[in-house]
Design an enzyme around this catalytic site. Sequence first.
Site, PDB file in Angstrom:
ATOM      1  N   GLY A   1       0.831  -1.194   0.000  1.00  0.00           N
ATOM      2  CA  GLY A   1       0.000   0.000   0.000  1.00  0.00           C
ATOM      3  C   GLY A   1       0.866   1.244   0.000  1.00  0.00           C
TER       4      GLY A   1
ATOM      5  N   HIS B   1      -4.498   1.168   7.531  1.00  0.00           N
ATOM      6  CA  HIS B   1      -3.117   1.675   7.612  1.00  0.00           C
ATOM      7  C   HIS B   1      -2.939   2.877   6.672  1.00  0.00           C
ATOM      8  CE1 HIS B   1       1.422   1.008   7.833  1.00  0.00           C
ATOM      9  NE2 HIS B   1       1.278   1.841   6.817  1.00  0.00           N
ATOM     10  N   GLU B   2      -3.432   2.731   5.438  1.00  0.00           N
ATOM     11  CA  GLU B   2      -3.233   3.805   4.450  1.00  0.00           C
ATOM     12  C   GLU B   2      -4.082   5.027   4.771  1.00  0.00           C
ATOM     13  OE1 GLU B   2      -0.706   3.481   2.721  1.00  0.00           O
ATOM     14  OE2 GLU B   2      -0.464   1.329   3.018  1.00  0.00           O
TER      15      GLU B   2
ATOM     16  N   HIS C   1      -2.541   7.295   7.181  1.00  0.00           N
ATOM     17  CA  HIS C   1      -1.589   8.249   6.602  1.00  0.00           C
ATOM     18  C   HIS C   1      -2.291   9.547   6.192  1.00  0.00           C
ATOM     19  CE1 HIS C   1       2.188   6.081   6.475  1.00  0.00           C
ATOM     20  NE2 HIS C   1       1.647   5.027   5.884  1.00  0.00           N
TER      21      HIS C   1
ATOM     22  N   CYS D   1       5.952  -0.265   7.209  1.00  0.00           N
ATOM     23  CA  CYS D   1       5.559   0.904   6.421  1.00  0.00           C
ATOM     24  C   CYS D   1       6.764   1.376   5.623  1.00  0.00           C
ATOM     25  CB  CYS D   1       5.079   2.005   7.364  1.00  0.00           C
ATOM     26  SG  CYS D   1       4.589   3.514   6.506  1.00  0.00           S
ATOM     27  N   LEU D   2       6.547   1.702   4.354  1.00  0.00           N
ATOM     28  CA  LEU D   2       7.660   2.161   3.510  1.00  0.00           C
ATOM     29  C   LEU D   2       8.275   3.452   4.047  1.00  0.00           C
ATOM     30  CD1 LEU D   2       6.112   1.459  -0.013  1.00  0.00           C
ATOM     31  CD2 LEU D   2       7.865   0.120   1.171  1.00  0.00           C
TER      32      LEU D   2
ATOM     33  N   GLN E   1       2.997   9.924   1.444  1.00  0.00           N
ATOM     34  CA  GLN E   1       4.298   9.245   1.406  1.00  0.00           C
ATOM     35  C   GLN E   1       5.122   9.616   0.176  1.00  0.00           C
ATOM     36  OE1 GLN E   1       2.368   5.200   2.236  1.00  0.00           O
ATOM     37  NE2 GLN E   1       4.330   5.043   3.308  1.00  0.00           N
TER      38      GLN E   1
END
Length: 185
Positions: A45, A141-142, A145, A99-100, A50
């Site tokens: 994701g 999760h996304e 953000h 997470c990236l 991000q």
Amino acid sequence: MILPIYTYGQPVLRKVAQDIPLDYPDLQQLIADMYETMEKSDGVGLAAPQIGKAIRLIVITLDPLKEDNPEYADFKRAYINPHIVEYDTSETDSYEEGCLSLPGIHEPVKRPKRVRLQWVDEQLQSHDEWIEGFHARVVQHEVDHLEGKVFTDRIAPLRKQLVKGKLNALQRGRVNAHYRVKPPR
Ligand code: NI
């Protein structure tokens, strides 16, 4: 085009993202770039903050999970203006997330198993659906953000204490990742 991923400590990750008009400039190209960036960094994701944009846009692929979940084969979607409008708190589960934007940190996060999501898809069709399972977890999760949150905000206080050193290192721009990043400075 692969875009650099903004890492922990970048102010954009703490902003509340705004809805976009459906004629947002170059929206389809931006979605394509986000897919490519997510896939090349082995993420499932990616949210627009991000890549440095405080707008409500996320992409998700569940295809990497198809071995255990055949229904996720070729699952790749963009969500424009996603909003979680209801949480079913009757059932939660805990699962290790990463997470990236926080490379090197993996911690269990407890979340509801089902949420009701409103969004617009890539073909600009509106949806209002209950989603569940791993799909619901990644969406939560996304969407976090987009609210200026990261998953370590949701871990148990003791665990948070244990990852504090790693978070501080990221905040100081010490980032080790196999993909292109844009650390804070
Ligand atoms: Ni993330």
